[in-house]
Design a protein around this motif. Structure first.
Motif, PDB file in Angstrom:
ATOM      1  N   GLY A 145      54.630  41.088  51.745  1.00  0.00           N
ATOM      2  CA  GLY A 145      53.630  42.154  51.577  1.00  0.00           C
ATOM      3  C   GLY A 145      52.270  41.697  51.085  1.00  0.00           C
ATOM      4  N   ARG A 146      51.982  40.394  51.132  1.00  0.00           N
ATOM      5  CA  ARG A 146      50.735  39.920  50.511  1.00  0.00           C
ATOM      6  C   ARG A 146      49.480  40.335  51.276  1.00  0.00           C
ATOM      7  NH1 ARG A 146      50.742  34.428  47.483  1.00  0.00           N
ATOM      8  NH2 ARG A 146      49.301  35.669  46.251  1.00  0.00           N
ATOM      9  N   ILE A 147      49.613  40.683  52.567  1.00  0.00           N
ATOM     10  CA  ILE A 147      48.417  41.203  53.267  1.00  0.00           C
ATOM     11  C   ILE A 147      48.571  42.700  53.583  1.00  0.00           C
ATOM     12  CG2 ILE A 147      47.765  38.947  54.229  1.00  0.00           C
ATOM     13  CD1 ILE A 147      48.671  40.079  57.017  1.00  0.00           C
ATOM     14  N   GLY A 148      49.545  43.323  52.951  1.00  0.00           N
ATOM     15  CA  GLY A 148      49.770  44.750  53.221  1.00  0.00           C
ATOM     16  C   GLY A 148      50.360  44.919  54.610  1.00  0.00           C
ATOM     17  N   SER A 182      46.142  45.341  55.962  1.00  0.00           N
ATOM     18  CA  SER A 182      45.444  46.392  55.210  1.00  0.00           C
ATOM     19  C   SER A 182      44.996  45.917  53.831  1.00  0.00           C
ATOM     20  CB  SER A 182      46.360  47.609  55.071  1.00  0.00           C
ATOM     21  OG  SER A 182      47.571  47.205  54.457  1.00  0.00           O
ATOM     22  N   GLU A 183      45.692  44.905  53.253  1.00  0.00           N
ATOM     23  CA  GLU A 183      45.365  44.454  51.900  1.00  0.00           C
ATOM     24  C   GLU A 183      44.899  43.011  51.829  1.00  0.00           C
ATOM     25  OE1 GLU A 183      45.519  46.867  49.744  1.00  0.00           O
ATOM     26  OE2 GLU A 183      46.566  48.188  51.159  1.00  0.00           O
ATOM     27  N   GLY A 184      44.832  42.342  52.976  1.00  0.00           N
ATOM     28  CA  GLY A 184      44.424  40.944  52.914  1.00  0.00           C
ATOM     29  C   GLY A 184      44.410  40.279  54.273  1.00  0.00           C
ATOM     30  N   SER A 185      43.845  39.078  54.297  1.00  0.00           N
ATOM     31  CA  SER A 185      43.802  38.293  55.529  1.00  0.00           C
ATOM     32  C   SER A 185      44.324  36.895  55.256  1.00  0.00           C
ATOM     33  CB  SER A 185      42.359  38.199  56.041  1.00  0.00           C
ATOM     34  OG  SER A 185      41.963  39.415  56.632  1.00  0.00           O
ATOM     35  N   LEU A 186      44.987  36.333  56.255  1.00  0.00           N
ATOM     36  CA  LEU A 186      45.412  34.936  56.216  1.00  0.00           C
ATOM     37  C   LEU A 186      44.580  34.187  57.244  1.00  0.00           C
ATOM     38  CD1 LEU A 186      49.255  35.568  56.202  1.00  0.00           C
ATOM     39  CD2 LEU A 186      48.010  34.351  54.396  1.00  0.00           C
ATOM     40  N   THR A 218      42.178  38.302  49.513  1.00  0.00           N
ATOM     41  CA  THR A 218      42.498  39.692  49.150  1.00  0.00           C
ATOM     42  C   THR A 218      41.428  40.190  48.172  1.00  0.00           C
ATOM     43  OG1 THR A 218      43.762  39.095  47.187  1.00  0.00           O
ATOM     44  CG2 THR A 218      44.993  39.219  49.256  1.00  0.00           C
ATOM     45  N   ALA A 219      41.635  41.401  47.614  1.00  0.00           N
ATOM     46  CA  ALA A 219      40.698  41.938  46.628  1.00  0.00           C
ATOM     47  C   ALA A 219      40.620  41.033  45.393  1.00  0.00           C
ATOM     48  CB  ALA A 219      41.137  43.346  46.229  1.00  0.00           C
ATOM     49  N   ASP A 220      41.675  40.246  45.160  1.00  0.00           N
ATOM     50  CA  ASP A 220      41.682  39.331  44.001  1.00  0.00           C
ATOM     51  C   ASP A 220      40.908  38.043  44.240  1.00  0.00           C
ATOM     52  OD1 ASP A 220      43.316  41.107  42.718  1.00  0.00           O
ATOM     53  OD2 ASP A 220      45.159  40.119  43.370  1.00  0.00           O
ATOM     54  N   GLY A 221      40.442  37.818  45.461  1.00  0.00           N
ATOM     55  CA  GLY A 221      39.718  36.579  45.758  1.00  0.00           C
ATOM     56  C   GLY A 221      40.443  35.740  46.789  1.00  0.00           C
ATOM     57  N   GLU A 222      40.216  34.429  46.726  1.00  0.00           N
ATOM     58  CA  GLU A 222      40.792  33.539  47.731  1.00  0.00           C
ATOM     59  C   GLU A 222      41.786  32.574  47.096  1.00  0.00           C
ATOM     60  OE1 GLU A 222      37.503  31.681  49.734  1.00  0.00           O
ATOM     61  OE2 GLU A 222      37.275  33.406  51.079  1.00  0.00           O
ATOM     62  N   GLU A 223      42.853  32.300  47.842  1.00  0.00           N
ATOM     63  CA  GLU A 223      43.896  31.396  47.341  1.00  0.00           C
ATOM     64  C   GLU A 223      44.386  30.535  48.502  1.00  0.00           C
ATOM     65  OE1 GLU A 223      48.580  32.022  46.145  1.00  0.00           O
ATOM     66  OE2 GLU A 223      47.235  33.699  45.842  1.00  0.00           O
ATOM     67  N   GLU A 224      44.465  29.217  48.267  1.00  0.00           N
ATOM     68  CA  GLU A 224      45.054  28.330  49.286  1.00  0.00           C
ATOM     69  C   GLU A 224      46.576  28.385  49.128  1.00  0.00           C
ATOM     70  OE1 GLU A 224      43.895  26.385  51.735  1.00  0.00           O
ATOM     71  OE2 GLU A 224      41.737  26.596  51.359  1.00  0.00           O
ATOM     72  N   LEU A 225      47.288  28.675  50.184  1.00  0.00           N
ATOM     73  CA  LEU A 225      48.751  28.713  50.082  1.00  0.00           C
ATOM     74  C   LEU A 225      49.323  27.298  50.087  1.00  0.00           C
ATOM     75  CD1 LEU A 225      49.895  31.649  52.412  1.00  0.00           C
ATOM     76  CD2 LEU A 225      49.149  31.714  50.034  1.00  0.00           C
ATOM     77  N   ASN A 226      50.414  27.120  49.333  1.00  0.00           N
ATOM     78  CA  ASN A 226      51.121  25.833  49.333  1.00  0.00           C
ATOM     79  C   ASN A 226      52.191  25.863  50.412  1.00  0.00           C
ATOM     80  OD1 ASN A 226      49.844  24.560  47.168  1.00  0.00           O
ATOM     81  ND2 ASN A 226      50.992  25.873  45.742  1.00  0.00           N
ATOM     82  N   PHE A 227      52.431  24.717  51.021  1.00  0.00           N
ATOM     83  CA  PHE A 227      53.508  24.640  52.016  1.00  0.00           C
ATOM     84  C   PHE A 227      53.954  23.196  52.131  1.00  0.00           C
ATOM     85  CE2 PHE A 227      49.333  24.609  53.982  1.00  0.00           C
ATOM     86  CZ  PHE A 227      49.345  23.422  54.690  1.00  0.00           C
ATOM     87  N   ASP A 228      55.192  23.009  52.677  1.00  0.00           N
ATOM     88  CA  ASP A 228      55.666  21.625  52.814  1.00  0.00           C
ATOM     89  C   ASP A 228      55.059  20.985  54.049  1.00  0.00           C
ATOM     90  OD1 ASP A 228      57.487  21.287  55.145  1.00  0.00           O
ATOM     91  OD2 ASP A 228      58.557  22.943  54.193  1.00  0.00           O
ATOM     92  N   ARG A 229      54.983  19.687  54.046  1.00  0.00           N
ATOM     93  CA  ARG A 229      54.358  18.950  55.146  1.00  0.00           C
ATOM     94  C   ARG A 229      55.360  18.039  55.847  1.00  0.00           C
ATOM     95  NH1 ARG A 229      48.707  19.601  55.185  1.00  0.00           N
ATOM     96  NH2 ARG A 229      48.042  20.850  53.405  1.00  0.00           N
ATOM     97  N   GLU A 230      56.574  18.556  55.973  1.00  0.00           N
ATOM     98  CA  GLU A 230      57.585  17.787  56.706  1.00  0.00           C
ATOM     99  C   GLU A 230      57.233  17.765  58.197  1.00  0.00           C
ATOM    100  OE1 GLU A 230      61.590  19.386  56.533  1.00  0.00           O
ATOM    101  OE2 GLU A 230      62.426  17.558  57.421  1.00  0.00           O
ATOM    102  N   ASP A 231      57.578  16.670  58.861  1.00  0.00           N
ATOM    103  CA  ASP A 231      57.384  16.576  60.310  1.00  0.00           C
ATOM    104  C   ASP A 231      58.107  17.748  61.003  1.00  0.00           C
ATOM    105  OD1 ASP A 231      56.801  14.901  62.820  1.00  0.00           O
ATOM    106  OD2 ASP A 231      58.965  15.252  62.958  1.00  0.00           O
TER     107      ASP A 231
END
Ligand code: NDP
Length: 338
Positions: A140-143, A247-251, A269-282
Motif C-alpha cells: 500500500g505504499r503508493i495507495g 493515489s498516495e505515491g509514485s515509484l 510520497t507526501a513524506d518526501g523521497e526514499e530510495e528503496l533497498n533491494f538485493d542485487r543477486e544475479d
C-alpha cells in the motif's frame, strides 16, 4: 542429488548468463549441449567446458539429463519443448514460448499432463528492483495504483542483429522479443492482468522483411490501471525505466529493464523521497534456484508456463492491434487449462 541440464541451442544467452546460473547452484550441472551443427556443438562445448556435444534432439534427450533449457530461435521452441516433455524432462523455455499463444498453450498443457516442471525464462521478475516495487505496491505504499510507464527501448547489439531483424519465420521483431517481457513485468509488479492493448509499431531502419523494430503500446488492466510501454531495437541513448503512479505515491525506477542486477527505485510520497533497498543477486541465478526448488516439489518456477502464455497472448494482441489500427482484447484462454 544434482540436477543435470541439457542445453537445447548453442545460444548467446546460454553462454552469457544461463550456464553460469546453472553452475552457481550447488546442485546444478551442465551435462550436454545440442546445436543443429555438430561442428558448432563441439566448439561451443569446448569453449564452455561442457563434456557432451550432440547435434540432434534425440541424442540430447537420450543423455542422462533431468532438465532442458531451450534457447533456440523462437520457431523451434514448440517442437523441442513437446519432445522434451514427452521424454519426461523438466523444461525451462525461453520466451516467447512459441509463435502463437495457442501453440504455447499446447506445450504448457502437455507439461501439466506429464507432471514435469515447466518454466518461462522471464528474467525480470527475478530482479531485486521489480520485487521491491511489487512489495511496495502490495503493502500500500503508493495507495491505489493508477498508471504505469515502461521505458524499454534499447539498441540491439551488433552480435544480435541476426534473425531478430531479418526472419519473420523465426519469430523476429521487437514485440515478440521485448514486449513479452514488459507484459510479464507489468503483470508481476502490479499483481494484475491486462485485458486490452492498443499498439503502434514502426520499422525505423534496422529491421527488414516487414519486421518491426519499435513499438509503443497502451494497456488497460483488470483493476482499471492504464499503462504505456515503449520497446525498441534502434535507440542508442534512451536508457530504461519503469514508473508506477498511485493515489498516495509514485515509484520511479531507473535503469531496471535490463539483464543485470543494477538500477535504482525511488519512492515519492507526501513524506518526501526514499530510495528503496533491494538485493542485487544475479537475475538468472535466482530464477534457476527457484526452478531447482520446484523440481524438489517446493513451489513453482519464478515465471510459469501460464505466465509465458499470458505474455505471448499480450504480444499477439499488440501485433494484431498494430495491423488493424484497433484496440485488441488480451485473451490467454487459460480457463481451458484448469
Ligand atoms: P542466438 O542467435 O545467439 O542463438 C539462437 C540460435 O542461433 C542458436 O540456437 C544457434 O543454433 C544459432 N546461432 C547462434 N550463433 C550462431 C552462429 N554464429 N552461427 C550459426 N548459428 C548460430 O540467440 P539468443 O541467445 O539471443 O536468443 C535465443 C533465445 O533466447 C530466443 O528465444 C530469445 O528470445 C531468448 N532470449 C531471452 C533472453 C532473456 O533474458 N530471457 C535474452 C536473450 C535471448 P544452434 O543451436 O542450432 O547452433
Amino acid at each position: 542429488m544434482s540436477v543435470r541440464w541439457g542445453l537445447i541451442g548453442a545460444s548467446t544467452i546460454a553462454k552469457q548468463f544461463m550456464i553460469n546460473a546453472i553452475r552457481a547452484q550447488a546442485d546444478g550441472e551442465v551435462a550436454a549441449v545440442m546445436s543443429s551443427s555438430a561442428e558448432r556443438a563441439e566448439a561451443y562445448a569446448r569453449e564452455n567446458n561442457i563434456s557432451v556435444a550432440v547435434s540432434t534432439l534425440d541424442a540430447l534427450l537420450s543423455e542422462d539429463i533431468d532438465a532442458v533449457y531451450i534457447s533456440t530461435t523462437n520457431e523451434l521452441h514448440l517442437e523441442q519443448g513437446l519432445a522434451a516433455i514427452k521424454a519426461g524432462k523438466h523444461v525451462l523455455c525461453e520466451k516467447p514460448l512459441a509463435l502463437t499463444s495457442a501453440n504455447a498453450l499446447k506445450m504448457v498443457t502437455a507439461a501439466k499432463a506429464a507432471g514435469i516442471v515447466f518454466g518461462t525464462n522471464h528474467h525480470l521478475r527475478n530482479a531485486g528492483t521489480h520485487r521491491a516495487m511489487r512489495e511496495a505496491i502490495a503493502s500500500g505504499r503508493i495507495g491505489k495504483p493508477i498508471a504505469a510507464r515502461v521505458f524499454h527501448s534499447v539498441f540491439l547489439p551488433e552480435n544480435l542483429q541476426g534473425w531478430r531483424i531479418t526472419k519473420p519465420e523465426a519469430g523476429g521483431g521487437v514485440v515478440l522479443d521485448i514486449t513479452v517481457h514488459d507484459a510479464d513485468t507489468l503483470r508481476f509488479v502490479l499483481g494484475d492482468d491486462p485485458v486490452e492493448i492498443s499498439a503502434f509499431t514502426q520499422s525505423a531502419g534496422m529491421a527488414g522483411s516487414g519486421l518491426e523494430d519499435g513499438a509503443m503500446c497502451l494497456w488497460r488492466f483488470k483493476s482499471g490501471v492504464i499503462a504505456q510501454s515503449h520497446e525498441g531495437f534502434t535507440t542508442k541513448f534512451a536508457g530504461t525505466g519503469f514508473e508506477l503512479h498511485g493515489s498516495e505515491g509514485s515509484l520511479i525506477a531507473t535503469n531496471v529493464m535490463t539483464q543485470k542486477p543494477i538500477g535504482s527505485v525511488l519512492l515519492r510520497t507526501a513524506d518526501g523521497e526514499e530510495e528503496l533497498n533491494f538485493d542485487r543477486e544475479d537475475l538468472y541465478t535466482r530464477s534457476l534456484r527457484q526452478f531447482h526448488a520446484a523440481i524438489r516439489g517446493e513451489g513453482q518456477p519464478a515465471a510459469t508456463g501460464d505466465d509465458g502464455i499470458w505474455s505471448l497472448a499480450s504480444a499477439e494482441a499488440a501485433l494484431q492491434s498494430a495491423k488493424t489500427g484497433k484496440a485488441v482484447a488480451i485473451d490467454p484462454q487459460l480457463g481451458s487449462l484448469a
